[in-house]
Structures are given as C-alpha cells and as structure tokens.
Design a protein around this motif. Structure first.
Motif, PDB file in Angstrom:
ATOM      1  N   UNK A  39       0.771  -1.081   0.010  1.00 24.55           N
ATOM      2  CA  UNK A  39       0.029   0.018  -0.075  1.00 24.55           C
ATOM      3  C   UNK A  39       0.806   1.286  -0.051  1.00 24.55           C
ATOM      4  N   UNK A  40       0.303   2.384  -0.601  1.00 26.40           N
ATOM      5  CA  UNK A  40       1.052   3.649  -0.496  1.00 26.40           C
ATOM      6  C   UNK A  40       1.670   3.930   0.822  1.00 26.40           C
ATOM      7  N   UNK A  41       3.124   4.044   1.080  1.00 24.08           N
ATOM      8  CA  UNK A  41       3.636   4.467   2.212  1.00 24.08           C
ATOM      9  C   UNK A  41       4.833   5.238   2.000  1.00 24.08           C
ATOM     10  N   UNK A  42       5.074   6.174   2.874  1.00 25.80           N
ATOM     11  CA  UNK A  42       6.289   6.767   2.732  1.00 25.80           C
ATOM     12  C   UNK A  42       7.476   5.761   3.260  1.00 25.80           C
ATOM     13  N   UNK A  43       8.566   6.136   2.971  1.00 33.99           N
ATOM     14  CA  UNK A  43       9.706   5.509   3.311  1.00 33.99           C
ATOM     15  C   UNK A  43       9.946   5.409   4.949  1.00 33.99           C
ATOM     16  N   UNK A  44       9.568   6.284   5.598  1.00 36.00           N
ATOM     17  CA  UNK A  44       9.765   6.279   7.017  1.00 36.00           C
ATOM     18  C   UNK A  44       8.596   5.559   7.797  1.00 36.00           C
ATOM     19  N   UNK A  45       7.703   5.082   6.865  1.00 35.21           N
ATOM     20  CA  UNK A  45       6.704   4.067   7.572  1.00 35.21           C
ATOM     21  C   UNK A  45       7.173   2.511   7.213  1.00 35.21           C
ATOM     22  N   UNK A  46       8.087   2.541   6.396  1.00 32.50           N
ATOM     23  CA  UNK A  46       8.569   1.055   6.299  1.00 32.50           C
ATOM     24  C   UNK A  46       9.887   0.854   6.951  1.00 32.50           C
ATOM     25  N   UNK A  47      10.248  -0.137   7.620  1.00 32.70           N
ATOM     26  CA  UNK A  47      11.520  -0.289   8.190  1.00 32.70           C
ATOM     27  C   UNK A  47      12.281  -1.376   7.409  1.00 32.70           C
ATOM     28  N   UNK A  48      12.475  -0.947   6.210  1.00 31.32           N
ATOM     29  CA  UNK A  48      13.554  -1.785   5.558  1.00 31.32           C
ATOM     30  C   UNK A  48      14.018  -0.834   4.439  1.00 31.32           C
ATOM     31  N   UNK A 422      15.792 -19.224   4.381  1.00 34.97           N
ATOM     32  CA  UNK A 422      16.939 -18.073   5.019  1.00 34.97           C
ATOM     33  C   UNK A 422      16.388 -17.601   6.347  1.00 34.97           C
ATOM     34  N   UNK A 423      17.484 -16.989   6.956  1.00 37.94           N
ATOM     35  CA  UNK A 423      17.267 -16.237   8.278  1.00 37.94           C
ATOM     36  C   UNK A 423      17.924 -14.983   8.043  1.00 37.94           C
ATOM     37  N   UNK A 424      17.451 -14.016   8.098  1.00 38.94           N
ATOM     38  CA  UNK A 424      18.352 -12.693   7.879  1.00 38.94           C
ATOM     39  C   UNK A 424      18.155 -11.697   9.033  1.00 38.94           C
ATOM     40  N   UNK A 425      19.075 -11.075   9.299  1.00 47.20           N
ATOM     41  CA  UNK A 425      19.149  -9.724  10.355  1.00 47.20           C
ATOM     42  C   UNK A 425      19.856  -8.558   9.531  1.00 47.20           C
ATOM     43  N   UNK A 426      19.179  -7.418   9.696  1.00 47.33           N
ATOM     44  CA  UNK A 426      20.070  -6.169   9.175  1.00 47.33           C
ATOM     45  C   UNK A 426      19.689  -5.035  10.155  1.00 47.33           C
ATOM     46  N   UNK A 427      20.699  -4.194  10.219  1.00 46.54           N
ATOM     47  CA  UNK A 427      20.719  -2.895  11.278  1.00 46.54           C
ATOM     48  C   UNK A 427      21.033  -1.645  10.225  1.00 46.54           C
ATOM     49  N   UNK A 428      20.214  -0.698  10.054  1.00 46.18           N
ATOM     50  CA  UNK A 428      20.302   0.353   9.268  1.00 46.18           C
ATOM     51  C   UNK A 428      20.164   1.667   9.782  1.00 46.18           C
ATOM     52  N   UNK A 429      21.183   2.675   9.619  1.00 51.24           N
ATOM     53  CA  UNK A 429      21.190   4.157  10.006  1.00 51.24           C
ATOM     54  C   UNK A 429      20.926   4.612   8.944  1.00 51.24           C
ATOM     55  N   UNK A 440      23.465   3.696   5.968  1.00 51.78           N
ATOM     56  CA  UNK A 440      24.419   2.553   5.972  1.00 51.78           C
ATOM     57  C   UNK A 440      23.801   1.315   6.432  1.00 51.78           C
ATOM     58  N   UNK A 441      23.903   0.079   6.026  1.00 56.87           N
ATOM     59  CA  UNK A 441      23.288  -1.087   6.449  1.00 56.87           C
ATOM     60  C   UNK A 441      24.435  -1.981   6.571  1.00 56.87           C
ATOM     61  N   UNK A 442      24.096  -2.773   7.554  1.00 57.02           N
ATOM     62  CA  UNK A 442      24.982  -3.949   8.135  1.00 57.02           C
ATOM     63  C   UNK A 442      23.879  -5.249   8.047  1.00 57.02           C
ATOM     64  N   UNK A 443      24.307  -6.358   7.127  1.00 51.22           N
ATOM     65  CA  UNK A 443      23.337  -7.471   7.305  1.00 51.22           C
ATOM     66  C   UNK A 443      24.138  -8.878   7.439  1.00 51.22           C
ATOM     67  N   UNK A 444      23.279  -9.682   7.852  1.00 53.11           N
ATOM     68  CA  UNK A 444      23.997 -11.258   7.614  1.00 53.11           C
ATOM     69  C   UNK A 444      22.727 -12.050   7.388  1.00 53.11           C
ATOM     70  N   UNK A 445      22.899 -12.999   6.288  1.00 54.75           N
ATOM     71  CA  UNK A 445      21.538 -13.800   5.796  1.00 54.75           C
ATOM     72  C   UNK A 445      22.418 -15.279   5.736  1.00 54.75           C
ATOM     73  N   UNK A 446      21.540 -16.038   6.388  1.00 53.39           N
ATOM     74  CA  UNK A 446      21.856 -17.488   6.474  1.00 53.39           C
ATOM     75  C   UNK A 446      21.048 -18.353   5.722  1.00 53.39           C
TER      76      UNK A 446
END
Length: 610
Positions: A39-48, A422-429, A440-446
């Motif tokens: 649905x129509x959303x601004x980027x700050x409403x989506x945590x990805x 898969x299982x993924x974690x990421x942290x984004x500033x 800047x985003x740091x991630x790990x995907x297994x």
C-alpha cells in the motif's frame, strides 16, 4: 582506468561531502512506495531499505536494458551473457539470482521451469519507475523474496500527454518509441510502444565468430477509472516479443513472446482500503539453431494465473493492520511428470508507533502444492532520534520453492526436494537532511537447503553416477551497504558502495559469482537547456570457480565502467540526447567467455507534450 584515476574519483566525491552544507537549497520531493507493504507508504513508515528510480532518472540514464538501471544501485550485482539483448541475471546482497522476486505492476513474472526472469525482454522505455526492496520480504510476497524484491511500474500519462523518440547508435542500433495518455471521464489510459533492434557483436570467445544481434517490441497499457468516492478500477496489460542470437553448440537463437495482464478493483472508505486483483502472466521462450531449426529446439513456457486480495485498516493514527490472501496456479509446457501446481498464501502485518518508536510485525503462511508448507516472518523495530536520523533493526525469514525443472525434469528431477530457506538480520542507520540523504546498512543472511546437483548413489546404464538436484548446500552472507545522495553548488552526487562476504559453509569457501567490492558514483548537472549525467561503476574481481579444471579457484578480473549522457532542450518539448557507454573501452567480462560491448555511442531525438 588505472588505480590513480579510481582513487581520484573516490577522493573528490568524498571530499565534496564536507561542503554539502554550502549547497543551494535542494527541494525535497515526497517519495511514496508500495512494494514494502503493498500500500502507498512513505519510506519512514517502512522499516526496510527501499531504493527508487524515477522516470526522470531513467531518461537521463538512457539505458539499453533493465539491468543497466538496476546495476546503478548499491547491493545489486549484474551478470551478463553479452550485451543489452542477451540474457542477464541479478544478485541482490550476495544471494542467488533466483532469490530475487520480480514484479511488474504487482504481477509476478518469470519462468517456473528455469526459475529465471527474462530481463533482456523488458523495454526500459516503457518503465515509469522501479522500486527495489532489500532483504527478505517473503512475509509479504511469498516465495523467492530471499535477497529482495524488484517491482517495475509501467508508464503513466495523463490525458492529452504524449511523447515520441527516435534513436540510432553503435552496432546499427535503432529505436522508435512513443506513448499517449487518453482521458475518459474521471480516469485515463496510457498506451506505450517501443521497437528496437541491433546487429550486435560477437558476444562469446568460441569458434562461432559472428555478430549476435537482437530485436524486441514492447507494448504496455495502463489505466484507471474512478467510479465514485469509494470505488476505483484499474487495468494493466503488457506484451514483450522479440528475438536474440547467441553462441552455443546446440542452439544459437531464441524467440520470446511474453505477456501479462491485471484487472483490479479498489474500495476505500474511512479507515479501510481493500483491493482485489486478478491477473495472468506468461513467459514463453523457444531456442533453436538458425541453420538447422530441428536441432536443439527447446521450448520453455510458464503460465501463471493469480488472484490477490489485500486490505489495509488504519485503526488509529498510530496503529495500522494490513493483510490478505494470494492464490496462484503455475502451469508449464513440456514432458514433465507434473506440469501444474497451486500456491496459496495468507499474510498479516501490524504496525504500531509509540512516540519515536515504530514497531512492525509480519507473518505469512504459504502452501505450495506437493511441497512442504512454509511460515515466514519479519520483525522490525525503528527509532527516530530526530527529524533527520533514524535507526532500524530487522529480523526475518524467507524461502524459495523448487522449480519444476528441479522437481520433475525427465529422468533427473527430484520430487523429494524441500524449499530453500533463509534467516536474515540487518541494522540500518538512515539520514535525511535538506542537502544530504543516505543510509548505511549491515546485514547477515544464512541460507539453508540450497539446491545443487549431486550424485544420488545410483549408477546409470552408461556406468556413470546419476546426478540430481539435492538440498545439500548452505551459505552465510555478511555485508555492508552504503548509499549517499547530496548536492553541491547545483551538482547532484550519488555514491553507492557494497561489501559482500558470501561463504559456502560446506568448505568455508567463497560462493561462485560474487565479488566482495562494488562501487558506484554518479554525477548530474543541469544548466538552462543542458543536462549532464556521468555514471562510474567499479566491479571487483569475481570468484568464477574452477573453470580451468586445475583444482584452483579462477577469478574474473575487476573492471571500471564510465557512461555519460548529455541532453539538450531545443524547446520545452524537443530534446536531443547523446549517450556514450563504456567510455574507456574496457574489456568487461562478468561471465566466463562472455564479453560486454566495447565503447558505444547513441543519439536520440525526442518530443514530449505535457
């Protein structure tokens, strides 16, 4: 390009970030995306992480293929089997090419037999915008979204608007395209056409020394009609047909004929937004030898019927619920033990904001006929420090169902396969200021249960072991992704960098086809009637496996590519554009034995009435 020039470009670009606050005012344009939650959303409403490419930038890039556009984004890597008309694949954040879900106007495209998308069949001129969601999004979209989701939106013009373009360039390239917007009451329909062809060049280092050309025709129809304050209808249709030549011992030419259509009704009243869509897509590709049509002829065809029902309910200003049902039926053509399957998925999303804290949870259940069911999730937490700075943490799972070839290819398919997971974690500033924005985003995907060919313990009639697809591989991908956009003295700058460490956990060895480092720097400048856009791409060396069979890892050399686009407006409607690709004429190889074109130049004339 030598090391000194590469370092100079990087140094200049980084130094200019310190002068960003001295730039002239950069007016912000509100960005709305739909791929993250439908649905129509601004980027700050989506945590990805979501990257968007708008029509204006596509025009300046003047790409010859969709992968030319996607390669400019950090975390997106392209492998080409030649030039614009040849097959190509996308890797996102180090995952396999089949781990990226591709949609056109909400419709899933691609082959259910090969598990691939024909990017070479898509016409860039018929694209309005592209949204790229990074990281797993299977909890929203289902199978394939392990590395991310790419959604392509076709052209949209208001009534009375129209455009036309003619272009000529290297390798006898010609293109003619046009589109028009037609009004009908409280609605409009856009019709876009594109026709192009090229004599090509010799794409492969083998005994077949000939030019490998291509031709393609694309047509898209997109419209909407407002019925009343609550109801709206929309429709989409797309046809892509063409031919391309390539080098292979069995077949050296292919015809394709792909289409999709989508009909949707949307109801919106007070806090409820509900959308029901019915669609169909077909991927049809026939390979043959031009000098002997009966030799090596093969047909791959997927027909996918889809029904999607999506709903959004805004309970309060701080609480939103989204959910729905997806059903699809995949049918294939060929001598398979099973040539059809149903897929059914249910998903639910809850988003809640408490002060500066934003929480999001998504869960989805998918039932793939004859395959184990899968439950996917995403759990996200975001914190807004101030209007400029935001941090977001995501944890999620995803899966990819085996293809029909994996399961049922005559004599070698393995019907006992499970889905890759898969299982993924990421942290984004994130930072979003008046003159600078980026992340800047740091991630790990297994990733587990990866499908590879392996001996099944049986001996064939020829005395050799029989190989079948099997869930035997696992991988761990760790990476860093950086994006930075800023203005200095009227000059637009965009930097992108990605570091990927992709490891095959069976032997603690690098995964084939990945490079650890990729860097992009784009510079844009407009002055009265002139606009200039320069794009630099650095691709680090790639692990190519042991293609020499000498028990040692081989690597494809790193390369540098500089493209330039120069536009001049004769009037508000008429524009001339000069595009030069691979200005340094580098020898670019992204797949063993396949060459990208050398330096190319294109000239276009366009007219637009807005």
């Amino acid at each position: 390009m030598g090391l000194k020039l590469r370092l100079s470009i990087l140094t200049i670009a980084l130094c200019q970030t310190f002068f960003a606050n001295a730039a002239s005012v950069n007016s912000k344009i509100e960005v709305i995306t739909v791929t993250g939650d439908r649905f129509d959303s601004s980027p700050d409403q989506q945590l990805t992480v979501i990257n968007t490419i708008e029509r204006e930038e596509i025009t300046r890039l003047n790409p010859k293929s969709v992968v030319d556009i996607l390669e400019t984004l950090p975390g997106v890597s392209v492998t080409r089997n030649g030039g614009a008309g040849q097959s190509a694949s996308i890797s996102m954040r180090g995952t396999n090419s089949g781990h990226v879900l591709v949609l056109v106007d909400g419709v899933r495209i691609g082959s259910a037999t090969l598990g691939a998308v024909s990017f070479n069949a898509l016409s860039p001129e018929n694209i309005e915008r592209i949204e790229v969601v990074k990281g797993p999004r299977a909890a929203i979209w289902g199978s394939d979204a392990i590395g991310g989701v790419i959604q392509i939106f076709t052209r949209k013009l208001d009534g009375g608007e129209w455009f036309a373009t003619a272009e000529y360039g290297s390798d006898a390239y010609t293109r003619a395209s046009g589109g028009v917007g037609i009004s009908h009451g409280d609605g409009s329909t856009t019709i876009s056409l594109n026709r192009e062809q090229s004599d090509g060049y010799n794409i492969k280092n083998d005994n077949e020394d000939d030019n490998d050309g291509y031709r393609r025709f694309g047509m898209s129809i997109k419209g909407q009609q407002v019925l009343n304050q609550q109801w709206q209808l929309s429709w989409v249709g797309q046809l892509e047909t063409g031919n391309y030549e390539y080098d292979s011992s069995r077949a050296n030419e292919a015809d394709y004929d792909n289409y999709l259509w989508n009909l949707a009704a949307q109801y919106q009243h007070n806090k409820l937004n509900s959308r029901l869509a019915v669609s169909q897509s077909r991927d049809h590709n026939e390979n043959f030898r031009a000098d002997n049509a009966s030799l090596g002829r093969s047909l791959y065809q997927t027909t996918r019927d889809q029904i999607n029902w999506s709903n959004s309910y805004t309970a309060t200003d701080n609480l939103t619920f989204i959910g729905g049902v997806d059903w699809s039926q995949e049918s294939i053509m060929g001598d398979y033990a099973i040539d059809q399957r149903d897929l059914l998925g249910f998903y639910a999303l809850t988003r809640y904001q408490v002060g500066k804290l934003l929480l999001e949870g998504i869960v989805r259940y998918d039932d793939v006929e004859n395959i184990d069911s899968e439950t996917s999730y995403n759990a996200s937490l975001g914190y807004q420090f101030n209007p400029q700075w935001r941090i977001a943490f995501n944890a999620g799972s995803a899966f990819k169902a085996p293809t029909f070839n994996d399961l049922y290819w005559p004599d070698t398919g393995n019907a006992a396969l499970m889905s890759e997971t898969s299982n993924n974690m990421d942290l984004t500033l994130h930072y979003d200021g008046n003159y600078v924005d980026g992340y800047i985003s740091v991630y790990q995907n297994k990733i587990n249960n990866l499908i590879e060919w392996a001996p099944n313990g049986q001996i064939g009639s020829d005395g050799y072991e029989i190989y079948q697809p099997a869930n035997i591989a696992k991988a761990e991908i760790t990476g860093v992704e950086l994006s930075l956009n800023y203005n200095t003295w009227g000059i637009e700058h965009r930097l992108g960098y990605s570091y990927v460490d992709a490891i095959d956990l069976r032997g603690d060895t690098p995964l084939v086809g990945r490079s650890k480092n990729e860097f992009d720097y784009a510079l844009g400048y407009s002055w009265t009637a002139v606009d200039l856009f320069v794009n630099y791409h650095y691709q680090g060396k790639r692990n190519a496996g042991d293609y020499n069979y000498d028990n040692a890892t081989d690597y494809l050399a790193s390369y540098n590519q500089i493209d330039m686009s120069l536009g001049y407006k004769l009037t508000e409607s008429w524009q001339l554009r000069l595009k030069a690709n691979n200005l340094l004429n580098e020898n670019i190889i992204s797949d063993h034995n396949y060459f990208s074109p050398g330096r190319q130049v294109f000239f276009s004339v366009s007219y637009q009435e807005y």
